[in-house]
Structure formats: structure tokens, C-alpha cells
Design a protein around this motif. Sequence first.
Motif, PDB file in Angstrom:
ATOM      1  N   THR A 102       0.832  -1.212   0.000  1.00 25.33           N
ATOM      2  CA  THR A 102       0.000   0.000   0.000  1.00 25.33           C
ATOM      3  C   THR A 102       0.863   1.258   0.000  1.00 25.33           C
ATOM      4  O   THR A 102       0.641   2.192  -0.788  1.00 25.33           O
ATOM      5  N   ILE A 103       1.861   1.268   0.865  1.00 23.00           N
ATOM      6  CA  ILE A 103       2.676   2.488   0.969  1.00 23.00           C
ATOM      7  C   ILE A 103       3.566   2.661  -0.257  1.00 23.00           C
ATOM      8  O   ILE A 103       3.855   3.789  -0.690  1.00 23.00           O
ATOM      9  N   LEU A 104       3.994   1.551  -0.881  1.00 24.45           N
ATOM     10  CA  LEU A 104       4.769   1.659  -2.119  1.00 24.45           C
ATOM     11  C   LEU A 104       3.906   2.200  -3.261  1.00 24.45           C
ATOM     12  O   LEU A 104       4.372   2.982  -4.091  1.00 24.45           O
ATOM     13  N   ASN A 105       2.647   1.801  -3.290  1.00 25.60           N
ATOM     14  CA  ASN A 105       1.730   2.358  -4.296  1.00 25.60           C
ATOM     15  C   ASN A 105       1.498   3.841  -4.058  1.00 25.60           C
ATOM     16  O   ASN A 105       1.375   4.622  -5.017  1.00 25.60           O
ATOM     17  N   GLU A 106       1.446   4.228  -2.808  1.00 28.98           N
ATOM     18  CA  GLU A 106       1.322   5.660  -2.495  1.00 28.98           C
ATOM     19  C   GLU A 106       2.574   6.400  -2.944  1.00 28.98           C
ATOM     20  O   GLU A 106       2.489   7.536  -3.420  1.00 28.98           O
ATOM     21  N   GLU A 107       3.738   5.771  -2.777  1.00 23.89           N
ATOM     22  CA  GLU A 107       4.979   6.368  -3.274  1.00 23.89           C
ATOM     23  C   GLU A 107       4.905   6.583  -4.780  1.00 23.89           C
ATOM     24  O   GLU A 107       5.303   7.641  -5.288  1.00 23.89           O
ATOM     25  N   LEU A 108       4.395   5.575  -5.497  1.00 24.15           N
ATOM     26  CA  LEU A 108       4.255   5.706  -6.950  1.00 24.15           C
ATOM     27  C   LEU A 108       3.377   6.897  -7.314  1.00 24.15           C
ATOM     28  O   LEU A 108       3.706   7.673  -8.222  1.00 24.15           O
ATOM     29  N   ASP A 123       4.561  10.133  -9.433  1.00 21.50           N
ATOM     30  CA  ASP A 123       3.859  10.573 -10.645  1.00 21.50           C
ATOM     31  C   ASP A 123       3.455  12.041 -10.531  1.00 21.50           C
ATOM     32  O   ASP A 123       3.549  12.801 -11.508  1.00 21.50           O
ATOM     33  N   LYS A 124       3.006  12.425  -9.351  1.00 18.92           N
ATOM     34  CA  LYS A 124       2.616  13.816  -9.124  1.00 18.92           C
ATOM     35  C   LYS A 124       3.823  14.741  -9.263  1.00 18.92           C
ATOM     36  O   LYS A 124       3.742  15.809  -9.862  1.00 18.92           O
ATOM     37  N   LYS A 125       4.965  14.311  -8.699  1.00 20.84           N
ATOM     38  CA  LYS A 125       6.180  15.118  -8.807  1.00 20.84           C
ATOM     39  C   LYS A 125       6.629  15.248 -10.255  1.00 20.84           C
ATOM     40  O   LYS A 125       7.070  16.317 -10.696  1.00 20.84           O
ATOM     41  N   ILE A 126       6.526  14.138 -11.006  1.00 19.75           N
ATOM     42  CA  ILE A 126       6.907  14.172 -12.420  1.00 19.75           C
ATOM     43  C   ILE A 126       6.031  15.179 -13.168  1.00 19.75           C
ATOM     44  O   ILE A 126       6.527  15.979 -13.970  1.00 19.75           O
ATOM     45  N   PHE A 127       4.725  15.137 -12.914  1.00 20.71           N
ATOM     46  CA  PHE A 127       3.800  16.079 -13.551  1.00 20.71           C
ATOM     47  C   PHE A 127       4.169  17.523 -13.196  1.00 20.71           C
ATOM     48  O   PHE A 127       4.191  18.405 -14.062  1.00 20.71           O
ATOM     49  N   GLU A 128       4.475  17.762 -11.906  1.00 17.14           N
ATOM     50  CA  GLU A 128       4.844  19.111 -11.475  1.00 17.14           C
ATOM     51  C   GLU A 128       6.139  19.566 -12.145  1.00 17.14           C
ATOM     52  O   GLU A 128       6.257  20.731 -12.547  1.00 17.14           O
TER      53      GLU A 128
END
Length: 269
Positions: free
Chosen positions: A80-86, A90-95
Motif C-alpha cells: 500500500t505504501i509503495l503504491n502511495e509512493e508511486l 507521478d505527481k512530482k513528475i507532472f509538477e
Amino acid sequence: MKDYYKIGEISKIYGIGRDSLMYYEEIGILKPFRDTNGYRMYNISDIWKLNLIKEFRSLNFPMKKIKEYLDDRSIESTKTILNEELDLIDKKIFELISHKENIITRLSSIESVIQNTKIDEIEVVYIEKRKALELNADIERDEDFDFLIQKLQKEYEDRFNILGNNNIGSAFSVEAINNGIFNEFKSVFCFLEDNEEIYNIVFDEGYYVTLNYTGSNSNNKIYMQKVFRFIEENNYKINAAPIEIYKIDIHETGIVDEFVTEIQVPITK
């Protein structure tokens, strides 16, 4: 290899400040014991937690969530926490992509001003209506402008950049102009994209007499008077406050001769 390490050693190995280590102790993540001299001693078997803390903090996971995970780990909670990391990555990449595109736009803006601006040429142009953010205030010094444009940016949650932005300007004080004073303004503003939904003023569409000049803004009287003579000679009527747009200014260069400012005076033919 030692079984126990002092706080200074742990701080150096992991690049984590003493205050952070003591905070982790305070919230119960780390539980050092004191040696006979009163020094905190960290059990090497507990130090693995710092590896995870550093990883999670780099992605801005809150400490409460990190502690919950460390206190109750399982395959499912790890997945679960690794999926949250993903999701966070992804959000950081978009930013980062958005930030890169923004910088490219600002570089293009500067280059466009350099390559395409006609200097000391009066033109009559028709400009469509423009959305803007504006802050009304009396401005008599460059420092006032800098302070107010920063205030405007913060007030609207950083909705525009300052560096490389050729849509920032000031509206002249008509009363001051009538008294022969050309360095007093009534507001600062920033023009926005047409699709912006948050704005507080719309500059009317219509004809504008425009002129670009280089150098210090303290010389604007010379160019304003030149524009006013042109308006008078052509029997135009000024129908709103003139504005100045700072296409390149102190934010982009410390060389005053590189400054580029555009005067725009709204007129009725």
C-alpha cells in the motif's frame, strides 16, 4: 561493527540533524538508551528505521503516517505504501514537467522581446480585451512597485511568475500626468491568459497608441510626451489611464540599457 552509536555518529552517517533524531525519539520511533555518561546510544538493530524515514520524508510523507507504518508493517501495508509512493512520484513528475514548460515559455518570452520589439517607434494597434490581476496603490518609487507586485503574486497564490514575465506593468496616475509628473502610478497589474478563470479586472479592447523604449524608466517622460504629441497631432482622444508594461526589467538584467518598456495609451480615433 559496533552494536551502539552515539547521536553525533548517527547524525553524520545518515545526514539527519540532531533535532530530527530527538524528535523521532520524542514521538516514539527511536528509543535510544543513556550510557553511564548520559549520552544517547542508538541500537544498530533499530537504525534500519532511518533508511525508511529518509525515503518517505523525501516524498513528503507526514511523520504520523510513517510512524503508523513502522509500528505495524506487513506485506499488504508495504504494498500500500509503495503504491502511495508511486502516486507521489507521478505527481512530482507532472509538477516538474509543468515547471519545465513554464520555464521554456518564459525563455521564449524574453527571446521574443529581444528579437521582435520595435524600439522608439509609435504604432496604433488594436488589442483585444485582456484579463488581469490588479492591485491599486500609490506608487512613487521602484521599491514600491517591487513590493506591490510581490504582494499581488502572494495574494493570488502565486498565479503568475515574475522572472521572464513580459505581462507585468503599472497604470499611470492621470492626475500626476496632468501635473507633468510621469513617475507616479495608481496600480500594478499582470495580464493573464484568456482562459484564466481567476482575475479581478478586464482591460477593455480597443485602439492603443504604443511605443517601446529601452533604458531607465526614469526617462519615460520623454517617450510619454512623444506619444502624447502623436495623439494630439492625429486628433485622437485618450479614454483611460495610460499603462507601462515592463517587458525586460531589473528582474531579468542588471544592465539598465537592456531594459525594455512598452507604453500603451488607450485612445478613441
